[in-house]
Scaffold this motif. Structure first.
Motif, PDB file in Angstrom:
ATOM      1  N   PHE A  80      -5.540 -14.164  12.672  1.00  0.00           N
ATOM      2  CA  PHE A  80      -5.006 -13.548  13.886  1.00  0.00           C
ATOM      3  C   PHE A  80      -4.742 -12.062  13.703  1.00  0.00           C
ATOM      4  O   PHE A  80      -4.911 -11.264  14.613  1.00  0.00           O
ATOM      5  CB  PHE A  80      -3.702 -14.240  14.286  1.00  0.00           C
ATOM      6  CG  PHE A  80      -3.082 -13.673  15.538  1.00  0.00           C
ATOM      7  CD1 PHE A  80      -3.468 -14.154  16.783  1.00  0.00           C
ATOM      8  CD2 PHE A  80      -2.138 -12.664  15.473  1.00  0.00           C
ATOM      9  CE1 PHE A  80      -2.906 -13.618  17.943  1.00  0.00           C
ATOM     10  CE2 PHE A  80      -1.583 -12.129  16.623  1.00  0.00           C
ATOM     11  CZ  PHE A  80      -1.970 -12.612  17.864  1.00  0.00           C
ATOM     12  N   GLY A  81      -4.294 -11.658  12.522  1.00  0.00           N
ATOM     13  CA  GLY A  81      -3.930 -10.272  12.253  1.00  0.00           C
ATOM     14  C   GLY A  81      -2.995 -10.213  11.069  1.00  0.00           C
ATOM     15  O   GLY A  81      -3.081 -11.043  10.162  1.00  0.00           O
ATOM     16  N   VAL A  82      -2.084  -9.236  11.082  1.00  0.00           N
ATOM     17  CA  VAL A  82      -1.132  -9.106   9.988  1.00  0.00           C
ATOM     18  C   VAL A  82       0.268  -8.866  10.539  1.00  0.00           C
ATOM     19  O   VAL A  82       0.442  -8.333  11.635  1.00  0.00           O
ATOM     20  CB  VAL A  82      -1.506  -7.964   9.011  1.00  0.00           C
ATOM     21  CG1 VAL A  82      -2.891  -8.169   8.417  1.00  0.00           C
ATOM     22  CG2 VAL A  82      -1.408  -6.598   9.688  1.00  0.00           C
ATOM     23  N   ALA A  83       1.254  -9.269   9.757  1.00  0.00           N
ATOM     24  CA  ALA A  83       2.641  -8.879   9.975  1.00  0.00           C
ATOM     25  C   ALA A  83       2.988  -7.899   8.867  1.00  0.00           C
ATOM     26  O   ALA A  83       2.588  -8.100   7.706  1.00  0.00           O
ATOM     27  CB  ALA A  83       3.562 -10.096   9.925  1.00  0.00           C
ATOM     28  N   ALA A  84       3.716  -6.849   9.194  1.00  0.00           N
ATOM     29  CA  ALA A  84       3.902  -5.785   8.218  1.00  0.00           C
ATOM     30  C   ALA A  84       5.220  -5.055   8.437  1.00  0.00           C
ATOM     31  O   ALA A  84       5.888  -5.224   9.466  1.00  0.00           O
ATOM     32  CB  ALA A  84       2.732  -4.791   8.290  1.00  0.00           C
ATOM     33  N   ALA A  85       5.574  -4.240   7.457  1.00  0.00           N
ATOM     34  CA  ALA A  85       6.762  -3.386   7.538  1.00  0.00           C
ATOM     35  C   ALA A  85       6.507  -2.117   6.746  1.00  0.00           C
ATOM     36  O   ALA A  85       5.837  -2.143   5.710  1.00  0.00           O
ATOM     37  CB  ALA A  85       7.996  -4.108   7.010  1.00  0.00           C
ATOM     38  N   ASP A  86       7.040  -1.006   7.235  1.00  0.00           N
ATOM     39  CA  ASP A  86       6.953   0.293   6.565  1.00  0.00           C
ATOM     40  C   ASP A  86       8.305   0.692   5.988  1.00  0.00           C
ATOM     41  O   ASP A  86       9.353   0.430   6.597  1.00  0.00           O
ATOM     42  CB  ASP A  86       6.540   1.396   7.551  1.00  0.00           C
ATOM     43  CG  ASP A  86       5.098   1.305   7.986  1.00  0.00           C
ATOM     44  OD1 ASP A  86       4.304   0.636   7.303  1.00  0.00           O
ATOM     45  OD2 ASP A  86       4.760   1.913   9.033  1.00  0.00           O
ATOM     46  N   TYR A 141       4.942   9.723   5.520  1.00  0.00           N
ATOM     47  CA  TYR A 141       4.619   9.333   4.146  1.00  0.00           C
ATOM     48  C   TYR A 141       5.362   8.040   3.868  1.00  0.00           C
ATOM     49  O   TYR A 141       6.594   8.026   3.808  1.00  0.00           O
ATOM     50  CB  TYR A 141       5.059  10.451   3.184  1.00  0.00           C
ATOM     51  CG  TYR A 141       4.349  10.435   1.848  1.00  0.00           C
ATOM     52  CD1 TYR A 141       2.989  10.166   1.758  1.00  0.00           C
ATOM     53  CD2 TYR A 141       5.049  10.704   0.672  1.00  0.00           C
ATOM     54  CE1 TYR A 141       2.338  10.169   0.536  1.00  0.00           C
ATOM     55  CE2 TYR A 141       4.407  10.718  -0.555  1.00  0.00           C
ATOM     56  CZ  TYR A 141       3.053  10.450  -0.615  1.00  0.00           C
ATOM     57  OH  TYR A 141       2.413  10.440  -1.844  1.00  0.00           O
ATOM     58  N   ILE A 142       4.628   6.950   3.707  1.00  0.00           N
ATOM     59  CA  ILE A 142       5.245   5.624   3.717  1.00  0.00           C
ATOM     60  C   ILE A 142       4.633   4.694   2.680  1.00  0.00           C
ATOM     61  O   ILE A 142       3.589   4.968   2.086  1.00  0.00           O
ATOM     62  CB  ILE A 142       5.102   4.957   5.099  1.00  0.00           C
ATOM     63  CG1 ILE A 142       3.623   4.890   5.511  1.00  0.00           C
ATOM     64  CG2 ILE A 142       5.924   5.670   6.151  1.00  0.00           C
ATOM     65  CD1 ILE A 142       3.371   4.124   6.786  1.00  0.00           C
ATOM     66  N   LEU A 143       5.325   3.576   2.472  1.00  0.00           N
ATOM     67  CA  LEU A 143       4.764   2.402   1.829  1.00  0.00           C
ATOM     68  C   LEU A 143       4.686   1.310   2.890  1.00  0.00           C
ATOM     69  O   LEU A 143       5.614   1.161   3.689  1.00  0.00           O
ATOM     70  CB  LEU A 143       5.633   1.904   0.681  1.00  0.00           C
ATOM     71  CG  LEU A 143       5.729   2.759  -0.584  1.00  0.00           C
ATOM     72  CD1 LEU A 143       6.845   3.782  -0.454  1.00  0.00           C
ATOM     73  CD2 LEU A 143       5.967   1.876  -1.800  1.00  0.00           C
ATOM     74  N   THR A 144       3.592   0.571   2.900  1.00  0.00           N
ATOM     75  CA  THR A 144       3.440  -0.526   3.849  1.00  0.00           C
ATOM     76  C   THR A 144       3.313  -1.847   3.105  1.00  0.00           C
ATOM     77  O   THR A 144       2.517  -1.973   2.170  1.00  0.00           O
ATOM     78  CB  THR A 144       2.198  -0.321   4.742  1.00  0.00           C
ATOM     79  OG1 THR A 144       2.362   0.877   5.508  1.00  0.00           O
ATOM     80  CG2 THR A 144       2.020  -1.482   5.697  1.00  0.00           C
ATOM     81  N   PHE A 145       4.118  -2.809   3.529  1.00  0.00           N
ATOM     82  CA  PHE A 145       4.088  -4.176   3.007  1.00  0.00           C
ATOM     83  C   PHE A 145       3.467  -5.043   4.109  1.00  0.00           C
ATOM     84  O   PHE A 145       3.921  -5.005   5.250  1.00  0.00           O
ATOM     85  CB  PHE A 145       5.494  -4.661   2.698  1.00  0.00           C
ATOM     86  CG  PHE A 145       6.229  -3.864   1.651  1.00  0.00           C
ATOM     87  CD1 PHE A 145       6.507  -4.417   0.410  1.00  0.00           C
ATOM     88  CD2 PHE A 145       6.651  -2.566   1.908  1.00  0.00           C
ATOM     89  CE1 PHE A 145       7.190  -3.688  -0.561  1.00  0.00           C
ATOM     90  CE2 PHE A 145       7.331  -1.821   0.950  1.00  0.00           C
ATOM     91  CZ  PHE A 145       7.604  -2.395  -0.289  1.00  0.00           C
ATOM     92  N   SER A 146       2.444  -5.827   3.768  1.00  0.00           N
ATOM     93  CA  SER A 146       1.692  -6.519   4.804  1.00  0.00           C
ATOM     94  C   SER A 146       1.276  -7.910   4.342  1.00  0.00           C
ATOM     95  O   SER A 146       1.000  -8.128   3.160  1.00  0.00           O
ATOM     96  CB  SER A 146       0.455  -5.694   5.161  1.00  0.00           C
ATOM     97  OG  SER A 146      -0.331  -6.325   6.138  1.00  0.00           O
ATOM     98  N   VAL A 163       0.846  -1.192   0.000  1.00  0.00           N
ATOM     99  CA  VAL A 163       0.000   0.000   0.000  1.00  0.00           C
ATOM    100  C   VAL A 163       0.879   1.239   0.000  1.00  0.00           C
ATOM    101  O   VAL A 163       1.842   1.322   0.767  1.00  0.00           O
ATOM    102  CB  VAL A 163      -0.919   0.027   1.244  1.00  0.00           C
ATOM    103  CG1 VAL A 163      -1.791   1.273   1.250  1.00  0.00           C
ATOM    104  CG2 VAL A 163      -1.771  -1.228   1.300  1.00  0.00           C
ATOM    105  N   GLY A 164       0.546   2.200  -0.836  1.00  0.00           N
ATOM    106  CA  GLY A 164       1.232   3.474  -0.775  1.00  0.00           C
ATOM    107  C   GLY A 164       1.920   3.864  -2.059  1.00  0.00           C
ATOM    108  O   GLY A 164       1.830   3.152  -3.057  1.00  0.00           O
ATOM    109  N   PRO A 165       2.582   5.026  -1.949  1.00  0.00           N
ATOM    110  CA  PRO A 165       2.819   5.822  -0.739  1.00  0.00           C
ATOM    111  C   PRO A 165       1.557   6.542  -0.248  1.00  0.00           C
ATOM    112  O   PRO A 165       0.723   6.957  -1.042  1.00  0.00           O
ATOM    113  CB  PRO A 165       3.890   6.828  -1.181  1.00  0.00           C
ATOM    114  CG  PRO A 165       3.690   6.962  -2.661  1.00  0.00           C
ATOM    115  CD  PRO A 165       3.225   5.630  -3.141  1.00  0.00           C
ATOM    116  N   TYR A 166       1.455   6.675   1.070  1.00  0.00           N
ATOM    117  CA  TYR A 166       0.314   7.327   1.690  1.00  0.00           C
ATOM    118  C   TYR A 166       0.774   7.918   3.020  1.00  0.00           C
ATOM    119  O   TYR A 166       1.822   7.536   3.553  1.00  0.00           O
ATOM    120  CB  TYR A 166      -0.832   6.330   1.932  1.00  0.00           C
ATOM    121  CG  TYR A 166      -0.537   5.333   3.016  1.00  0.00           C
ATOM    122  CD1 TYR A 166      -1.066   5.478   4.301  1.00  0.00           C
ATOM    123  CD2 TYR A 166       0.289   4.230   2.777  1.00  0.00           C
ATOM    124  CE1 TYR A 166      -0.778   4.566   5.311  1.00  0.00           C
ATOM    125  CE2 TYR A 166       0.575   3.321   3.778  1.00  0.00           C
ATOM    126  CZ  TYR A 166       0.039   3.492   5.042  1.00  0.00           C
ATOM    127  OH  TYR A 166       0.335   2.589   6.040  1.00  0.00           O
TER     128      TYR A 166
END
Length: 240
Positions: A161-167, A146-151, A134-137
């Motif tokens: 359960f949820g998500v693991a992610a990195a910006d 102002y980031i990109l997120t990888f999830s 997702v992004g940039p946002y």
């Protein structure tokens, strides 16, 4: 219009960055699945203390990847026994300094709370079971950067359960891409599947601007088969 070419270095560099980012996320995802399964076999729901057990791995992921601005695991609402919402998330300050936990308001009854269940980086993996970029946002109410997120989704026998992610900060991402864009020639852009500019080597087109297919010649970057499982990919090269 001028045809867009690409070098093997460009495609390889972009794919390496995406793969390396998701490799770190996969480590967090697998570890969280193990924690989730363990507590379920104990006949209980996980707690924030269980989540804290993955913290050394979160911090190792953050320190080992120079582009990573933040990373961690975000629990789905109602998953933990002792908190309705929770993030085991650590970030590297833009200025020099030690990693710090992300401090946000997680009370959904408060105005300005961090409504992460509605964020595309959480909602898309939840609904589709697929990874997403997702992004940039601008991450309002979160990091405000102002980031990109990888999830990626975290699922086990007990369900989602949820998500693991990195910006990755948009400025850092563009800086990393500039050498390969420069090899492609002047006024070269890297754009995402919606036409938003991810990186640019011309001041005439800034990161975050929107392009339309009819405006600029573009060409899809070659990629490996794992991209097919990621919403937001493929990416394209374009000439401004």
């Amino acid at each position: 219009m001028e045809a867009i070419m690409y070098t093997g270095d460009t495609a390889a560099s972009v794919e390496a960055l995406v793969r390396d980012t998701f490799d770190g996320i996969e480590t967090l995802r697998a570890l969280t699945v193990d924690v989730h399964r363990r507590v379920v076999t104990e006949g209980r729901a996980p707690t924030t203390s269980d989540m804290a057990s993955i913290r050394p791995t979160v911090l190792a992921h953050l320190s080992s990847r120079r582009l990573c601005a933040g990373t961690g695991v975000i629990a789905a609402p109602g998953t933990l026994a002792d908190q309705p919402r929770w993030l085991e998330w650590w970030r590297r300050p833009a200025a020099a300094g030690e990693p710090v936990p992300l401090a946000v308001d997680l009370d959904p009854d408060n105005i300005g709370s961090y409504e992460y269940p509605l964020a595309p980086w959480f909602d898309v993996p939840y609904r589709t079971g697929r990874r997403v970029v997702v992004g940039p946002y601008v991450d309002y109410a979160g990091t405000d950067e102002y980031i990109l997120t990888f999830s990626a989704p975290i699922t086990s026998d007990a369900g989602f359960f949820g998500v693991a992610a990195a910006d990755i900060r948009a400025t850092d991402f563009e800086r990393a891409m500039l050498p390969v864009l420069n090899m492609e020639g002047p006024a070269t852009l890297l754009i995402n599947s919606t036409g938003r500019v991810l990186a640019s080597n011309t001041p005439a087109t800034i990161v975050g601007s929107i392009t339309r297919p009819d405006d600029l010649p573009r060409r899809e970057l070659p990629h490996g088969p794992d991209w097919a499982d990621c919403v937001g990919l493929p990416w394209f090269l374009a000439r401004a």
